[in-house]
Design a protein around this motif. Structure first.
Motif, mmCIF file in Angstrom:
data_model
loop_
_atom_site.group_PDB
_atom_site.id
_atom_site.type_symbol
_atom_site.label_atom_id
_atom_site.label_comp_id
_atom_site.label_asym_id
_atom_site.label_seq_id
_atom_site.Cartn_x
_atom_site.Cartn_y
_atom_site.Cartn_z
ATOM 1 N N LYS A 159 20.876 18.302 6.679
ATOM 2 C CA LYS A 159 21.043 18.526 8.109
ATOM 3 C C LYS A 159 22.509 18.376 8.503
ATOM 4 O O LYS A 159 23.049 19.173 9.275
ATOM 5 C CB LYS A 159 20.178 17.513 8.868
ATOM 6 N N ARG A 160 23.169 17.375 7.971
ATOM 7 C CA ARG A 160 24.574 17.139 8.287
ATOM 8 C C ARG A 160 25.463 18.270 7.773
ATOM 9 O O ARG A 160 26.359 18.741 8.467
ATOM 10 C CB ARG A 160 25.019 15.805 7.677
ATOM 11 N N HIS A 161 25.193 18.727 6.554
ATOM 12 C CA HIS A 161 26.004 19.801 5.992
ATOM 13 C C HIS A 161 25.782 21.105 6.744
ATOM 14 O O HIS A 161 26.717 21.875 6.928
ATOM 15 C CB HIS A 161 25.727 19.965 4.496
ATOM 16 N N ALA A 218 18.603 14.251 5.507
ATOM 17 C CA ALA A 218 19.704 13.925 6.413
ATOM 18 C C ALA A 218 21.000 14.570 5.934
ATOM 19 O O ALA A 218 21.782 15.092 6.738
ATOM 20 C CB ALA A 218 19.868 12.414 6.520
ATOM 21 N N LYS A 252 25.118 21.355 9.877
ATOM 22 C CA LYS A 252 25.833 21.187 11.132
ATOM 23 C C LYS A 252 27.328 21.431 10.918
ATOM 24 O O LYS A 252 27.977 22.084 11.729
ATOM 25 C CB LYS A 252 25.595 19.775 11.658
ATOM 26 N N ASN A 253 27.882 20.927 9.811
ATOM 27 C CA ASN A 253 29.304 21.139 9.515
ATOM 28 C C ASN A 253 29.609 22.600 9.278
ATOM 29 O O ASN A 253 30.615 23.119 9.737
ATOM 30 C CB ASN A 253 29.736 20.324 8.298
#
Length: 76
Positions: free
Chosen positions: A66-68, A63, A70-71
């Motif tokens: 995935k978040r990084h 997770a 996206k950023n």
């Protein structure tokens, strides 16, 4: 002023007061500390019944990756 204007104004004021009276009802009207206590009980109950999700370390890493990603993609 015409009576229709006054009637419309009165109707508008009554809808505003109705909105205000609804704004702080139930959970939203409670003291923040009381809200936290109730929410905490719900969380504990979910964990005890087995319905709460607990991330494994692998899921947490995935997770985070995935978040990084996206950023980084949105920054370009």
């Amino acid at each position: 002023m015409s009576s229709t204007y006054e009637e419309a104004l009165a109707a508008d004021e009554s809808s505003v007061s109705a909105t205000r009276s609804r704004a702080m009802r139930g959970f939203a009207a409670m003291d923040p500390q009381k809200q936290r206590e109730i929410a905490s009980l719900g969380g504990r109950a979910a964990h005890q019944s087995g319905h709460a999700h607990q991330f494994t370390p692998e899921e947490a890493r995935a997770a985070g990756r995935k978040r990084h990603q996206k950023n980084l993609a949105s920054a370009v």
